[in-house]
Design a protein around this motif. Structure first.
Motif, short mmCIF file in Angstrom:
data_model
loop_
_atom_site.label_atom_id
_atom_site.label_comp_id
_atom_site.label_asym_id
_atom_site.label_seq_id
_atom_site.Cartn_x
_atom_site.Cartn_y
_atom_site.Cartn_z
N ARG A 1 3.35 -2.36 5.77
CA ARG A 1 2.18 -1.57 5.38
C ARG A 1 1.31 -2.37 4.41
O ARG A 1 0.08 -2.39 4.55
N ALA B 1 -0.59 -4.90 6.29
CA ALA B 1 -1.68 -4.26 7.04
C ALA B 1 -2.86 -3.96 6.12
O ALA B 1 -4.01 -4.23 6.47
N THR C 1 -4.63 -7.13 5.22
CA THR C 1 -5.45 -7.62 6.33
C THR C 1 -6.74 -6.82 6.44
O THR C 1 -7.82 -7.39 6.63
N VAL D 1 -3.64 1.42 13.47
CA VAL D 1 -2.75 0.35 13.04
C VAL D 1 -1.54 0.88 12.28
O VAL D 1 -0.41 0.54 12.59
N LEU D 2 -1.79 1.73 11.28
CA LEU D 2 -0.67 2.20 10.46
C LEU D 2 0.15 3.28 11.13
O LEU D 2 1.36 3.31 11.02
#
Length: 140
Positions: free
Chosen positions: A61, A64, A67, A125-126
């Protein structure tokens, strides 16, 4: 310290998008680790300790978020603020120009670009929840 700041400024002038990405990548990852340890009460450890009852920091996480922070708040916003808004409102360093840019950010950029990009990132994404993302967007 002044030497480091001069070096950072010089590299930033030569490679603005790269430095913006790297800076925001580090800040985003650090902010998420801070949130997980201080706010959520998770334990930050690289060792697998079986005796601990605390939940561990989720490094995937954090990566992510790092990023996203590097990509959007670093690279994309470099173009929004330093290129697009400068073309739209000029490069003058005045209170009037600052107010125009701030209003454009608050009334246009944040609600119509930044927030949707963040929610797309969060859901896709998460969470990996495409249907929920589409329903939030009222697409489905």
């Amino acid at each position: 310290m002044a030497f480091l700041l001069r070096g950072y400024r010089n590299v930033s002038k030569r490679l603005p998008v790269t430095v913006a990405f790297a800076t925001c990548f580090v800040k985003g990852g650090a902010a998420d680790i801070f949130a997980q340890t201080v706010v959520e009460g998770r334990e930050f450890s690289f060792r697998a300790e079986e005796n601990s009852s605390k939940e561990k920091v989720n490094l995937v996480r954090s990566l992510a978020f790092a990023t996203f922070s590097g990509g959007y708040t670093g690279s994309a916003q470099h173009y929004v603020y330093n290129v697009f808004m400068a073309q739209l409102f000029g490069k003058a360093r005045s209170v009037t120009t600052a107010l125009k840019m701030s209003l454009a950010d608050v009334l246009v950029h944040a609600p119509f670009f930044y927030v949707p990009c963040y929610y797309a990132f969060e859901y896709l994404v998460l969470k990996g929840k495409v249907k929920q993302f589409l329903s939030v967007c009222s697409i489905v």
